[in-house]
Design an enzyme around this catalytic site. Structure first.
Site, PDB file in Angstrom:
ATOM      1  N   GLU A   1      10.118  15.508  15.669  1.00 39.82           N
ATOM      2  CA  GLU A   1      10.475  15.417  14.256  1.00 39.82           C
ATOM      3  C   GLU A   1       9.632  16.410  13.461  1.00 39.82           C
ATOM      4  OE1 GLU A   1       9.307  11.797  12.086  1.00 39.82           O
ATOM      5  OE2 GLU A   1      11.296  11.837  11.179  1.00 39.82           O
TER       6      GLU A   1
ATOM      7  N   CYS B   1      13.586  10.554   7.096  1.00 40.40           N
ATOM      8  CA  CYS B   1      13.498  10.093   8.479  1.00 40.40           C
ATOM      9  C   CYS B   1      14.840  10.252   9.180  1.00 40.40           C
ATOM     10  CB  CYS B   1      13.017   8.662   8.517  1.00 40.40           C
ATOM     11  SG  CYS B   1      13.810   7.647   7.295  1.00 40.40           S
TER      12      CYS B   1
ATOM     13  N   GLU C   1      10.155   1.022  10.293  1.00 35.18           N
ATOM     14  CA  GLU C   1      11.194   2.034  10.058  1.00 35.18           C
ATOM     15  C   GLU C   1      10.504   3.364  10.288  1.00 35.18           C
ATOM     16  OE1 GLU C   1      13.143   4.738   8.769  1.00 35.18           O
ATOM     17  OE2 GLU C   1      12.998   3.952   6.719  1.00 35.18           O
TER      18      GLU C   1
ATOM     19  N   LYS D   1       0.848  -1.206   0.000  1.00 30.15           N
ATOM     20  CA  LYS D   1       0.000   0.000   0.000  1.00 30.15           C
ATOM     21  C   LYS D   1       0.876   1.246   0.000  1.00 30.15           C
ATOM     22  CE  LYS D   1      -1.724   2.841   2.865  1.00 30.15           C
ATOM     23  NZ  LYS D   1      -1.674   4.116   2.101  1.00 30.15           N
TER      24      LYS D   1
HETATM   25  P1  NAP Z   1       2.086   8.201   8.233  1.00 29.91           P
HETATM   26  O1  NAP Z   1       0.717   8.629   8.574  1.00 29.91           O
HETATM   27  O2  NAP Z   1       2.870   7.443   9.222  1.00 29.91           O
HETATM   28  O3  NAP Z   1       1.984   7.399   6.865  1.00 29.91           O
HETATM   29  C1  NAP Z   1       2.859   6.362   6.441  1.00 29.91           C
HETATM   30  C2  NAP Z   1       2.040   5.259   5.775  1.00 29.91           C
HETATM   31  O4  NAP Z   1       1.162   4.660   6.732  1.00 29.91           O
HETATM   32  C3  NAP Z   1       1.134   5.777   4.662  1.00 29.91           C
HETATM   33  O5  NAP Z   1       1.049   4.792   3.644  1.00 29.91           O
HETATM   34  C4  NAP Z   1      -0.175   5.935   5.396  1.00 29.91           C
HETATM   35  O6  NAP Z   1      -1.281   5.933   4.549  1.00 29.91           O
HETATM   36  C5  NAP Z   1      -0.165   4.715   6.285  1.00 29.91           C
HETATM   37  N1  NAP Z   1      -1.082   4.796   7.435  1.00 29.91           N
HETATM   38  C6  NAP Z   1      -1.561   5.890   8.050  1.00 29.91           C
HETATM   39  N2  NAP Z   1      -2.369   5.535   9.071  1.00 29.91           N
HETATM   40  C7  NAP Z   1      -2.412   4.184   9.085  1.00 29.91           C
HETATM   41  C8  NAP Z   1      -3.080   3.227   9.907  1.00 29.91           C
HETATM   42  N3  NAP Z   1      -3.864   3.588  10.911  1.00 29.91           N
HETATM   43  N4  NAP Z   1      -2.872   1.918   9.637  1.00 29.91           N
HETATM   44  C9  NAP Z   1      -2.075   1.535   8.639  1.00 29.91           C
HETATM   45  N5  NAP Z   1      -1.428   2.384   7.835  1.00 29.91           N
HETATM   46  C10 NAP Z   1      -1.583   3.699   8.049  1.00 29.91           C
HETATM   47  O7  NAP Z   1       2.918   9.437   7.802  1.00 29.91           O
HETATM   48  P2  NAP Z   1       2.343  10.759   7.125  1.00 29.91           P
HETATM   49  O8  NAP Z   1       0.979  11.128   7.560  1.00 29.91           O
HETATM   50  O9  NAP Z   1       2.486  10.552   5.706  1.00 29.91           O
HETATM   51  O10 NAP Z   1       3.369  11.803   7.735  1.00 29.91           O
HETATM   52  C11 NAP Z   1       3.255  12.226   9.098  1.00 29.91           C
HETATM   53  C12 NAP Z   1       4.625  12.298   9.728  1.00 29.91           C
HETATM   54  O11 NAP Z   1       5.226  11.020   9.739  1.00 29.91           O
HETATM   55  C13 NAP Z   1       5.625  13.149   9.006  1.00 29.91           C
HETATM   56  O12 NAP Z   1       5.479  14.493   9.256  1.00 29.91           O
HETATM   57  C14 NAP Z   1       6.908  12.578   9.547  1.00 29.91           C
HETATM   58  O13 NAP Z   1       7.191  13.085  10.810  1.00 29.91           O
HETATM   59  C15 NAP Z   1       6.611  11.119   9.646  1.00 29.91           C
HETATM   60  N6  NAP Z   1       7.087  10.364   8.475  1.00 29.91           N
HETATM   61  C16 NAP Z   1       8.169   9.577   8.627  1.00 29.91           C
HETATM   62  C17 NAP Z   1       8.641   8.861   7.542  1.00 29.91           C
HETATM   63  C18 NAP Z   1       9.826   7.980   7.624  1.00 29.91           C
HETATM   64  O14 NAP Z   1      10.396   7.635   6.603  1.00 29.91           O
HETATM   65  N7  NAP Z   1      10.226   7.540   8.796  1.00 29.91           N
HETATM   66  C19 NAP Z   1       8.017   8.960   6.311  1.00 29.91           C
HETATM   67  C20 NAP Z   1       6.875   9.747   6.201  1.00 29.91           C
HETATM   68  C21 NAP Z   1       6.433  10.434   7.293  1.00 29.91           C
HETATM   69  P3  NAP Z   1      -1.829   7.323   3.954  1.00 29.91           P
HETATM   70  O15 NAP Z   1      -0.674   8.068   3.419  1.00 29.91           O
HETATM   71  O16 NAP Z   1      -2.716   6.869   2.902  1.00 29.91           O
HETATM   72  O17 NAP Z   1      -2.514   8.009   5.090  1.00 29.91           O
END
Ligand code: NAP
Ligand code: MG
Length: 501
Positions: A404, A307, A273, A198
């Protein structure tokens, strides 16, 4: 349906985004069971880029069924390791041939500069597939000498098998959409697992285009299924699914914890991760000619949406002004603009939500007493741009130092005593990466030993290689991706014991 096709856009990409994109289930491109689609945006303009099938629980069920069947009954498990390796290698070749096209897709959907996508994201993904293709034939067990005390005189032959863990659910973020798909798919395919992937709602396009190449390479149907959709629905259904044997997640620590809870139902294996707030430590004996641009790129690469971004800059007091002013000068010189403009060095953030989140941190920092010596604001009047920002006058307890930000914002702080820096650098719930800049190799390696982080860079930053494991200490995650370490996440060990005398 898609955007008005600008002459700048690669013709194949224009064609690809012109139609609503479907999801890949059991080797076929299908609409969502609900018939719903969702838009993905061009963050440089805020306009809709394409429409994509919106996967939900029912689509996840179908995809898991296909992956389960491909794992339990399909030709995939009967293939030799060499055949598997060759398919992965072929996928790498196909991807490499489409570098230009994937560069455009990545730039349009995520916002990153086209030149960087072509020079980093695509080649790193190609390399990852090639590296993993090589592992397919090298996944071996051991023979184990037994000394069973309660059967004196008996002889045994004992050995281990490394078997694929089974059906894997993979949930990836938007910061490196193609590369994260490669990091996840490569080891799953090398070890003989089957997958439901996904992609992030913000950036589903490159994974979907990769699906075409996966089919073209000749992977059997159902081995890779790709279901775009929202995290709260499709992602949550995948993480909780009772027929999924393992879930691999990259994203926020907050969602990582939800994944762990969701996985508890069938105790599926989990690898994570997650986020970071990585310390970047510059000593006065560093070669500042490399430490200053290196520290700027540590935070500003990929607009800080890494990250492992070097988001806490600690500089030894006697060189603090010089280093911080140098990083600020570099920040002011960064050309911010649309990713398709060849002069652009930094594109927009991925989404309006992310821009607002980063600006919220800037406001919080400034109101707590931090000062921006470069940037500090949203940029431009359309699209999701934020200025490259250097914050000084920051204190350890501030929100901008603790949390972060995931944007182009570095907090700079001086230190006086090299002894004090280890506890300060380690003073974080995260432990993904860290860096040290010094000419003293003894000090560098003592620091490397004491820093609680999954990666320590010395006199460099953001160096990635398919052969080098990557992952987090503390709340930055579970397990290591890439390198041979990742094979452990996708295999399980079976002990076989035979009495032979
Ligand atoms: P996120 O919500 O953690 O999203 C990452 C993935 O998880 C996306 O595919 C997201 O889907 C999915 N997801 C969200 N809620 C879920 C749930 N309840 N169950 C299963 N999967 C779920 O990250 P984001 O909203 O894109 O970003 C928020 C923050 O996360 C950023 O500001 C940053 O601090 C952090 N982040 C970290 C990394 C990293 O590489 N460590 C990468 C991205 C973001 P959808 O996108 O469809 O909601
Ligand atoms: Mg999200």
């Amino acid at each position: 349906m898609g955007i008005a096709v600008s002459p700048q856009i690669h013709p194949q990409v224009a064609e690809f985004i012109d139609q609503p994109r479907k999801m890949l289930i059991n080797g076929r491109w299908v609409n969502a069971a609900s018939g719903k689609t969702f838009p993905t945006y061009n963050p440089a303009t805020g306009e809709i880029l394409a429409h994509v099938a919106e996967g939900d629980r029912e689509d996840i069920n179908q995809a898991v069924k296909a992956a389960r069947n491909a794992f339990d009954n399909g030709p995939w498990r009967r293939m030799t390791a060499s055949q598997r390796g060759r398919l992965i290698w072929k996928l790498a070749d196909l991807l490499e041939q489409h570098t230009e096209e994937f560069g455009y897709i990545e730039s349009l959907d995520n916002g990153k500069p086209l030149n960087i996508a072509k020079a980093a994201d695509v080649p790193l993904a190609v390399d990852l597939f090639r590296y993993m293709a090589g592992w397919a034939t090298k996944i071996e067990g051991n023979t184990i000498p037994l000394s069973v005390p309660y059967t004196p005189g008996a002889k045994y032959l004992a050995y281990t098998l490394r078997e694929p863990v089974g059906v894997v659910g993979q949930i990836i973020p938007w910061n490196f959409p193609l590369l994260m798909a490669a990091w996840k798919l490569g080891p799953a395919l090398a070890t003989g697992c089957t997958v439901v992937l996904k992609p992030a709602e913000q950036t589903p396009l490159s994974a979907l285009r990769l699906g075409d190449l996966i089919m073209e390479a000749g992977f059997p149907e159902g081995v890779v299924n790709i279901v775009p959709g929202y995290g709260e629905t499709a992602g949550a259904a995948l993480a909780a699914h009772p027929d999924v044997d393992k879930v691999a997640f990259t994203g926020s620590t907050e969602v990582g914890k939800l994944i762990v809870h969701a996985a508890a139902g069938n105790l599926k294996k989990v690898s994570l991760e997650l986020g970071g707030k990585s310390p970047n430590v510059v000593f006065k004996d560093a070669d500042l000619e490399i430490a200053i641009p290196g520290s700027a790129s540590a935070i500003f690469f990929n607009h800080g949406q890494c990250c492992c971004a070097g988001s806490r800059l600690y500089v030894e007091k006697s060189v603090y002004d010089q280093v911080v002013e140098g990083v600020a000068e570099a920040a002011r010189k960064i050309k911010v603009g649309s990713g398709l403009d060849p002069d652009t060095q930094m594109g927009p953030l991925v989404s309006e939500e992310q821009m607002n989140r980063v600006c919220g941190y800037l406001d919080a920092g400034l109101s707590e007493g931090a000062k921006a010596i470069a940037g500090g604001h949203k940029a431009g009047d359309r699209g999701y741009f934020v200025e490259p920002t250097v914050l000084v006058n920051t204190q350890e307890k501030m929100k901008v130092v603790q949390e972060e930000i995931f944007g182009p914002v570095v907090v700079a702080m001086p230190f006086t005593d090299p002894e004090e820096i280890i506890p300060r650098a380690n003073n974080s719930d995260y432990g993904l990466a860290a860096a040290v800049w010094t000419r003293d190799i003894g000090k560098a390696h003592r620091m490397a030993e004491q820093l609680r982080a999954g990666t320590v860079w010395i006199n460099c930053y953001n160096i990635f290689d398919a052969a080098m494991p990557f992952g987090g200490y503390k709340q930055s995650g579970w397990g290591r991706e890439m390198g041979h370490d990742v094979l452990n996440l996708y295999t399980q060990t079976k002990a076989v014991c035979t009495r032979i005398a």
